[in-house]
Design an enzyme around this catalytic site. Sequence first.
Site, PDB file in Angstrom:
ATOM      1  CE  LYS A 165      -2.873   2.719   3.099  1.00 52.45           C
ATOM      2  NZ  LYS A 165      -3.507   2.801   4.428  1.00 52.45           N
TER       3      LYS A 165
ATOM      4  CG  ASP B 235      -7.882   2.906   1.637  1.00 60.37           C
ATOM      5  OD1 ASP B 235      -8.694   2.352   0.855  1.00 60.37           O
ATOM      6  OD2 ASP B 235      -8.044   4.061   2.057  1.00 60.37           O
TER       7      ASP B 235
END
Length: 231
Positions: free
Chosen positions: A125, A144
């Site tokens: 991420k 996310d």
Amino acid sequence: MPKPSKTKLRALEILYRLKQEYPDSTCALNYETPLQLLVAVILSAQCTDKRVNLVTPELFRQFPDAPALAMADREDIESAIRSTGFYRNKAKHIQGACQKIVKEFDGSVPRTMAELLTLPGVARKTANVVLAHAFGINAGVTVDTHVKRLSNRLALTQHSNPVRIEKDLMRLIPQPDWENWSIRLIDHGRAVCNARKPRCQECVLFDLCPTGQVYLENPTAPKLSRSRSRA
């Protein structure tokens, strides 16, 4: 050449509508350098972007680059980022990442996924955000909590693991749109498709969302779960 699947065609239509709905979506974190973006993304874990943006100006005033953070007293870093939560662990990761950047990458944030993943506190991420926004490299799809939740609600994936969700989305979304897809999906999750009370009747994606259609049939359900149907 094989025809695109119904799911892929639906994903492309979702992408088109999100672009129309959120034309100015961009990274919400304030930064001037790749290192500042890296640090800001680490700080954003379990913290709002707004809070991070309040903290980073003073942090970067005290520690403007990787060598400064690498050599800092850890307690000084902790003090500067305390309000972002989990500050001890974040300070450890920030300093560890900066020490490795200084030692192994000549003080510059690396530009590849493989190298970024060697830094403490950096998973896919964080690496995806840094590569896309600091260097213009779309190496993957940032997943996310919003992207995970909405991708399941929209029946674009059946998985809960972020890495597997990312792989599904990478097959559905054109590579040039990988990062702006995530940002717009995050904006949509915040503005309309929130976790507890999604405003399905106002959603520009309603006719493309199997879960939303099921939800409107039973709006008093305690939790909006992903529909089993597949478009």
